[in-house]
Scaffold this active site. Structure first.
Site, short mmCIF file in Angstrom:
data_model
loop_
_atom_site.label_atom_id
_atom_site.label_comp_id
_atom_site.label_asym_id
_atom_site.label_seq_id
_atom_site.Cartn_x
_atom_site.Cartn_y
_atom_site.Cartn_z
N ARG A 220 -8.86 6.83 29.59
CA ARG A 220 -9.76 7.76 28.91
C ARG A 220 -11.01 7.91 29.76
O ARG A 220 -11.46 6.93 30.38
CB ARG A 220 -10.15 7.24 27.51
CG ARG A 220 -9.07 7.36 26.46
CD ARG A 220 -8.83 8.80 26.02
NE ARG A 220 -7.83 8.93 24.99
CZ ARG A 220 -6.54 9.16 25.19
NH1 ARG A 220 -6.06 9.28 26.42
NH2 ARG A 220 -5.69 9.28 24.17
N GLU A 249 -13.71 16.51 28.10
CA GLU A 249 -12.56 17.33 28.49
C GLU A 249 -12.61 18.63 27.67
O GLU A 249 -12.85 18.56 26.48
CB GLU A 249 -11.26 16.58 28.20
CG GLU A 249 -11.09 15.37 29.10
CD GLU A 249 -9.79 14.63 28.89
OE1 GLU A 249 -8.96 15.07 28.05
OE2 GLU A 249 -9.59 13.61 29.55
N HIS A 268 -5.61 16.02 32.14
CA HIS A 268 -5.03 15.09 31.17
C HIS A 268 -3.53 15.40 30.95
O HIS A 268 -3.09 15.68 29.83
CB HIS A 268 -5.78 15.14 29.84
CG HIS A 268 -5.68 13.85 29.08
ND1 HIS A 268 -6.74 13.21 28.54
CD2 HIS A 268 -4.60 13.07 28.80
CE1 HIS A 268 -6.35 12.10 27.94
NE2 HIS A 268 -5.04 11.99 28.09
P1 NAD Z 1 -0.52 0.03 25.08
O1 NAD Z 1 -1.04 -0.31 23.74
O2 NAD Z 1 0.95 -0.11 25.34
O3 NAD Z 1 -1.26 -0.83 26.19
C1 NAD Z 1 -2.64 -1.02 26.27
C2 NAD Z 1 -2.89 -2.39 26.86
O4 NAD Z 1 -4.27 -2.54 27.18
C3 NAD Z 1 -2.51 -3.51 25.88
O5 NAD Z 1 -1.67 -4.43 26.54
C4 NAD Z 1 -3.85 -4.12 25.52
O6 NAD Z 1 -3.75 -5.50 25.26
C5 NAD Z 1 -4.63 -3.85 26.80
N1 NAD Z 1 -6.08 -3.96 26.64
C6 NAD Z 1 -6.85 -3.57 25.60
N2 NAD Z 1 -8.15 -3.83 25.86
C7 NAD Z 1 -8.18 -4.40 27.09
C8 NAD Z 1 -9.23 -4.88 27.91
N3 NAD Z 1 -10.50 -4.87 27.50
N4 NAD Z 1 -8.92 -5.39 29.13
C9 NAD Z 1 -7.63 -5.44 29.55
N5 NAD Z 1 -6.59 -5.00 28.81
C10 NAD Z 1 -6.87 -4.48 27.59
O7 NAD Z 1 -0.97 1.51 25.36
P2 NAD Z 1 -0.43 2.48 26.51
O8 NAD Z 1 0.69 3.31 25.98
O9 NAD Z 1 -0.24 1.69 27.75
O10 NAD Z 1 -1.68 3.45 26.66
C11 NAD Z 1 -2.94 2.91 27.08
C12 NAD Z 1 -4.00 3.99 26.97
O11 NAD Z 1 -3.78 4.95 27.99
C13 NAD Z 1 -3.96 4.77 25.66
O12 NAD Z 1 -4.72 4.13 24.66
C14 NAD Z 1 -4.53 6.10 26.05
O13 NAD Z 1 -5.93 6.09 25.89
C15 NAD Z 1 -4.20 6.22 27.53
N6 NAD Z 1 -3.08 7.17 27.79
C16 NAD Z 1 -3.32 8.22 28.61
C17 NAD Z 1 -2.29 9.10 28.90
C18 NAD Z 1 -2.52 10.28 29.82
O14 NAD Z 1 -1.83 11.29 29.69
N7 NAD Z 1 -3.41 10.19 30.77
C19 NAD Z 1 -1.02 8.92 28.33
C20 NAD Z 1 -0.80 7.81 27.50
C21 NAD Z 1 -1.86 6.94 27.25
#
Ligand code: NAD
Length: 302
Positions: A220, A249, A268
């Site tokens: 994000r 965005e 995005h």
């Molecule tokens: P997920 O829940 O599978 O994984 C997120 C991971 O981050 C978890 O393992 C969590 O423990 C870890 N985490 C949380 N806080 C943390 C910190 N302070 N330090 C280190 N690790 C930490 O989620 P995901 O599917 O991998 O998605 C992650 C994020 O990516 C979403 O929340 C979203 O904001 C973003 N995303 C972006 C796109 C895109 O199109 N660019 C697509 C999907 C997700």
């Protein structure tokens, strides 16, 4: 069980595609009813009418834009789509890293001027043997890590629980973020936006990164202090950045980020792919069946 595919999904895929997919899987779905009359709503963005539905499913993994507390108070079930973006975002990040290493962005820039010209000899490098630091090792982070590892990179990760995951040679906790980024050629952000991760990548992190390092943000926009990023790029504290997530965005036309040769901006779209509606559909079908028989849904947020 009757589901409404909310019009807000339109920027990602045509709502009718998901309706057809759900219908083919035996789930009654429509684009045309009020949330109050549906047993669940599949949405890309919140609107207040969703508070009248018993179940809301977000087609995204991130849910920082949804009023989760209000959903909780309204007593509705809220589920998200984590778990489905490892391949698409993983491949997007491989593309970003390869673009910078193999200088593809600069050749594409020159193509606009029909210009046949090499990059300076020292500019091109190979990913093999370079180090990447992946911050957040959930679905996205693991999807990135296994793919960069397969290209011969040394992948280290930042994770709250310091246990290894496939593709990663070393894991540290967020307290050691500075150490972890200090010798990485690529720093890839794959964390959710939370109080803890807002502004996580700040001037201090940029000062610690190598001058030839690239930031890749598919998380994000708010995870990065964007003013500090601009300063780091202007001063040469880092080499460049691939930014799929920005704040705000769309990125305003006057943002200085548009102007850097070593910045790749994508709207995005790292997760977008032509079977996105099917991956979301499979989750929705699973949850429709689970909720229908009184079981707890998967990916429950509240
Ligand atoms: P997920 O829940 O599978 O994984 C997120 C991971 O981050 C978890 O393992 C969590 O423990 C870890 N985490 C949380 N806080 C943390 C910190 N302070 N330090 C280190 N690790 C930490 O989620 P995901 O599917 O991998 O998605 C992650 C994020 O990516 C979403 O929340 C979203 O904001 C973003 N995303 C972006 C796109 C895109 O199109 N660019 C697509 C999907 C997700």
């Amino acid at each position: 069980m009757r589901l409404l595919v909310h019009d807000s999904v339109s920027p990602v895929f045509a709502p009718a595609l998901l309706v057809d997919y759900l219908t083919s899987e035996g789930v009654d779905a429509t684009t045309d009813c009020h949330p109050t009359d549906a047993d669940g709503v599949v949405a890309f963005a919140h609107d207040d009418a969703l508070l009248d539905a018993p179940w809301v499913h977000a087609i995204t993994a991130g849910y920082d834009d949804y009023p989760v507390e209000e959903y909780h108070e309204a007593g509705l079930t809220f589920t998200n789509s984590t778990g489905i973006h490892g391949t698409s975002v993983g491949e997007s990040v491989v593309g970003h890293c390869l673009t910078f290493a193999r200088r593809l962005h600069r050749y594409r820039d020159r193509q606009h001027d029909r210009q046949w010209e090499h990059e300076p000899y020292e500019a091109a490098f190979t990913l093999s043997g370079e180090r990447a630091c992946v911050v957040g090792l959930g679905t996205l982070g693991q999807g990135v890590a296994v793919r960069l590892d397969a290209l011969g990179m040394d992948v280290v990760g930042v994770r709250r629980t310091p246990a290894l995951v496939p593709g990663v040679s070393e894991v540290v906790t967020p307290d050691d973020l500075h150490d972890a980024v200090s010798d990485a050629r690529f720093v890839v952000l794959t964390v959710p936006l939370t109080d803890e991760t807002t502004g996580l990548v700040d001037a201090g992190v940029f000062a610690t990164m190598r001058e030839d390092a690239y930031l890749v943000n598919v998380a994000r926009g708010e995870v990065v202090d964007q003013d500090a990023l601009v300063t780091a790029l202007e001063s040469g504290a880092i080499a460049g950045a691939a930014l799929d997530a920005l704040d705000p965005e769309p990125l305003p036309a006057e943002s200085p980020l548009w102007g850097f040769e070593e910045v790749l901006i994508t709207p995005h779209c790292a997760a977008l792919t032509n079977d996105y509606h099917e991956a979301v559909g499979d989750l929705v079908v699973t949850n429709a069946r689970r909720i229908g028989r009184g079981a707890d849904p998967v990916n429950r947020v509240v």
